[in-house]
Design an enzyme around this catalytic site. Structure first.
Site, PDB file in Angstrom:
ATOM      1  N   TYR B 107       0.839  -1.205   0.000  1.00  0.00           N
ATOM      2  CA  TYR B 107       0.000   0.000   0.000  1.00  0.00           C
ATOM      3  C   TYR B 107       0.869   1.248   0.000  1.00  0.00           C
ATOM      4  O   TYR B 107       1.929   1.285   0.639  1.00  0.00           O
ATOM      5  CB  TYR B 107      -0.891   0.045   1.249  1.00  0.00           C
ATOM      6  CG  TYR B 107      -2.073  -0.887   1.183  1.00  0.00           C
ATOM      7  CD1 TYR B 107      -3.302  -0.445   0.730  1.00  0.00           C
ATOM      8  CD2 TYR B 107      -1.954  -2.218   1.573  1.00  0.00           C
ATOM      9  CE1 TYR B 107      -4.393  -1.294   0.671  1.00  0.00           C
ATOM     10  CE2 TYR B 107      -3.036  -3.082   1.516  1.00  0.00           C
ATOM     11  CZ  TYR B 107      -4.252  -2.608   1.062  1.00  0.00           C
ATOM     12  OH  TYR B 107      -5.326  -3.457   1.002  1.00  0.00           O
ATOM     13  N   TYR B 147      -0.819 -10.035   0.042  1.00  0.00           N
ATOM     14  CA  TYR B 147       0.195  -9.620   1.018  1.00  0.00           C
ATOM     15  C   TYR B 147      -0.015 -10.349   2.339  1.00  0.00           C
ATOM     16  O   TYR B 147      -1.137 -10.716   2.683  1.00  0.00           O
ATOM     17  CB  TYR B 147       0.187  -8.100   1.224  1.00  0.00           C
ATOM     18  CG  TYR B 147      -1.109  -7.504   1.729  1.00  0.00           C
ATOM     19  CD1 TYR B 147      -1.383  -7.417   3.094  1.00  0.00           C
ATOM     20  CD2 TYR B 147      -2.055  -7.001   0.832  1.00  0.00           C
ATOM     21  CE1 TYR B 147      -2.569  -6.845   3.552  1.00  0.00           C
ATOM     22  CE2 TYR B 147      -3.248  -6.435   1.288  1.00  0.00           C
ATOM     23  CZ  TYR B 147      -3.494  -6.368   2.645  1.00  0.00           C
ATOM     24  OH  TYR B 147      -4.665  -5.805   3.095  1.00  0.00           O
ATOM     25  N   ARG B 157      -3.431 -12.139   2.854  1.00  0.00           N
ATOM     26  CA  ARG B 157      -4.650 -11.613   2.251  1.00  0.00           C
ATOM     27  C   ARG B 157      -4.628 -11.909   0.756  1.00  0.00           C
ATOM     28  O   ARG B 157      -3.634 -11.622   0.086  1.00  0.00           O
ATOM     29  CB  ARG B 157      -4.755 -10.092   2.435  1.00  0.00           C
ATOM     30  CG  ARG B 157      -4.849  -9.544   3.834  1.00  0.00           C
ATOM     31  CD  ARG B 157      -6.072  -9.998   4.629  1.00  0.00           C
ATOM     32  NE  ARG B 157      -7.315 -10.167   3.912  1.00  0.00           N
ATOM     33  CZ  ARG B 157      -8.179  -9.193   3.594  1.00  0.00           C
ATOM     34  NH1 ARG B 157      -7.926  -7.951   3.936  1.00  0.00           N
ATOM     35  NH2 ARG B 157      -9.290  -9.437   2.947  1.00  0.00           N
ATOM     36  N   HIS B 160      -7.408  -8.102  -3.157  1.00  0.00           N
ATOM     37  CA  HIS B 160      -8.714  -7.531  -2.829  1.00  0.00           C
ATOM     38  C   HIS B 160      -8.655  -6.026  -2.983  1.00  0.00           C
ATOM     39  O   HIS B 160      -7.582  -5.418  -2.934  1.00  0.00           O
ATOM     40  CB  HIS B 160      -9.122  -7.899  -1.395  1.00  0.00           C
ATOM     41  CG  HIS B 160      -8.192  -7.343  -0.367  1.00  0.00           C
ATOM     42  ND1 HIS B 160      -7.022  -7.970  -0.011  1.00  0.00           N
ATOM     43  CD2 HIS B 160      -8.224  -6.191   0.358  1.00  0.00           C
ATOM     44  CE1 HIS B 160      -6.384  -7.237   0.889  1.00  0.00           C
ATOM     45  NE2 HIS B 160      -7.085  -6.143   1.125  1.00  0.00           N
ATOM     46  N   HIS B 162     -10.512  -2.479  -1.514  1.00  0.00           N
ATOM     47  CA  HIS B 162     -11.355  -1.917  -0.451  1.00  0.00           C
ATOM     48  C   HIS B 162     -12.334  -0.906  -1.043  1.00  0.00           C
ATOM     49  O   HIS B 162     -11.939  -0.073  -1.865  1.00  0.00           O
ATOM     50  CB  HIS B 162     -10.501  -1.199   0.596  1.00  0.00           C
ATOM     51  CG  HIS B 162      -9.579  -2.097   1.356  1.00  0.00           C
ATOM     52  ND1 HIS B 162      -9.890  -2.608   2.588  1.00  0.00           N
ATOM     53  CD2 HIS B 162      -8.350  -2.582   1.060  1.00  0.00           C
ATOM     54  CE1 HIS B 162      -8.894  -3.362   3.028  1.00  0.00           C
ATOM     55  NE2 HIS B 162      -7.943  -3.358   2.115  1.00  0.00           N
TER      56      HIS B 162
HETATM   57 FE   LIG Z   1      -6.169  -4.614   2.304  1.00  0.00          FE
END
Ligand SMILES: [Fe+3]
Lengths: 202, 236
Positions: B107, B147, B157, B160, B162
């Site tokens: 991120y 990640y 995870r 995906h 958000h």
């Molecule tokens: Fe996430």
């Protein structure tokens, strides 16, 4: 004209996670008194500061939590068609704001003291609706802030009455001195354990 | 404006994630221990901000090919969908926020420091738009990478995206995630699997579009999101 489709089931909630973009935040997002960043603040009411700390189990501050506030204007009206007095609502008051907690779990909102109103449930005391989202929360939490200025209306409020008497004080903001020439109120949130904040579901 | 919802049924069973969530330690320290208090939905729940685009800029729908700048690294994708209410009516003017990891699973966020997966200087990964008259929204982006989550048990995870949606009523507020169909990590994800009903989990999965429908530039995905709320009077 679009025709409604068959009834649908709502999309499940998921956590907002730890990475809600900081670039989404702008100064003034937590100011409910302005309809836009460039607009002048509404002056139809008493300007107040609402601030507090969000904590999780063990009293540990919750960093990076997102709080969204929604409230009626100082006369108790929402600028929304579902308010019967929508047309009379303060056009300069947004009534919505978003705050995020700092490293100490602290947040603040700049707003006007809300007005009360009467709806189907009964006479509502002045209050601010809060939505809480955070990493570790899979469902958005909804709570309501009431004010110590209105003991009579608080006593008559049907939502406050739904809260067990012992937990009602947890929904009352506390006088917290003055800030920039206006009254400040403190409303701390305890997500889990201890003096846990009452949260609502419909 | 009779298209605004004023009826909010309880969440149907099996739709909301189980809390606290097995395998997700943070939910055991954050989820309230007390049951939520049932209240009548009132005016504060039926209403919400309808013109938030004045407050929040709603003009970022191209995350993948910034101008100026080079295209982001990764598989270019387009995500299109509609925001609907429980009557299937389009929610116009909803604010839709999207954020995601880059193709390496990192991120663009100062708190994403758990491993040194590379940042992509051409990919921030955040966008915000407002739905059109049909409830439609769309984003050009890249497919996010998986990640690992820094927990004691190994947990990755799956890819995906958000989503945060601010609808016409404060009870329509939804924070959710979109997953990709057929990802091998999906059944191992504590967050995806926290939703009890398989049919409800299915509604978190995007639909891959036939490439011929989308063209050679992008892979296309379709993803509709249904907010809580319906009309008190059943639509005819
Ligand atoms: Fe996430």
């Amino acid at each position: 004209m679009l025709k409604p489709n068959a009834p649908l089931l709502p999309t499940p909630s998921q956590t907002i996670g730890p990475f809600f973009p900081q670039t989404f935040f702008q100064a003034g997002d937590n100011d409910l008194t302005r309809v836009s960043a460039a607009a002048a603040p509404s002056t139809r009411g008493e300007r107040i500061l609402l601030r507090g700390v969000v904590r999780r189990e063990g009293g540990i501050p919750c960093v990076n939590a997102i709080l969204e506030a929604w409230q009626a204007d100082a006369a108790g009206r929402f600028r929304h068609p579902k308010d019967p007095e929508c047309a009379l609502a303060d056009p300069d008051f947004l009534g919505w704001g978003r705050a995020w907690t700092d490293a100490a779990g602290g947040y603040e909102f700049h707003t006007l003291l809300p007005g009360g109103f009467t709806d189907a449930a009964g006479p509502r005391a002045p209050h601010i609706e809060l939505a809480v989202m955070a990493s570790g929360l899979m469902r958005t939490l909804f709570t309501t802030v009431f004010f110590p200025d209105f003991p009579g209306p608080n006593e008559a409020d049907p939502v406050l009455a739904a809260v067990p008497a012992a937990r009602r004080p947890l929904l009352l903001a506390q006088p917290d001195g003055e800030a920039a020439g206006c009254r400040a109120f403190r409303f701390d949130l305890q997500l889990r354990g201890g003096a846990e904040t009452p949260f609502f579901v419909e | 404006m009779d298209s605004l919802p004023d009826r909010f049924d309880p969440w149907p069973p099996g739709v909301q994630p189980v809390v606290p969530t097995p395998g997700y330690p943070g939910t055991f320290t954050h989820s309230p221990a007390e049951a939520p208090i049932r209240r009548p939905a009132g005016r504060g729940q039926f209403t919400g901000p309808l013109d938030l685009d004045r407050k929040l800029p709603c003009d970022e729908m191209n995350l993948a090919t910034p101008n100026p700048g080079r295209p982001a690294i990764g598989q270019l994708i387009h995500i299109a969908g509609r925001i609907l209410d429980e009557d299937g009516r389009p929610v116009r003017g909803a604010v839709v926020e999207l954020w995601q990891a880059n193709a390496a699973g990192r991120y663009f966020h100062p708190n994403d420091t758990t491993r040194d997966a590379p940042l992509d200087p051409n990919f921030i990964g955040n966008g915000r738009v407002r739905t059109d008259a049909e409830g439609g929204f769309g984003f050009f982006t890249v497919k996010p990478g998986a990640y690992p989550v820094p927990t004691k048990e190994v947990w990755w995870r799956p890819p995906h995206v958000h989503f945060s949606v601010i609808g016409p009523a404060s009870l329509s507020r939804l924070v959710t995630q979109m997953f990709f169909p057929g990802e091998p990590l999906n059944p191992f994800d504590h967050i995806f699997m926290a939703v009890p009903e398989a049919a409800a989990r299915q509604r978190l999965l995007a639909t891959a579009l036939p490439p011929a429908e989308v063209g050679a530039g992008w892979l296309g995905f379709r993803h509709d999101i249904v907010l809580r709320g319906r009309a008190a009077t059943p639509p005819c």
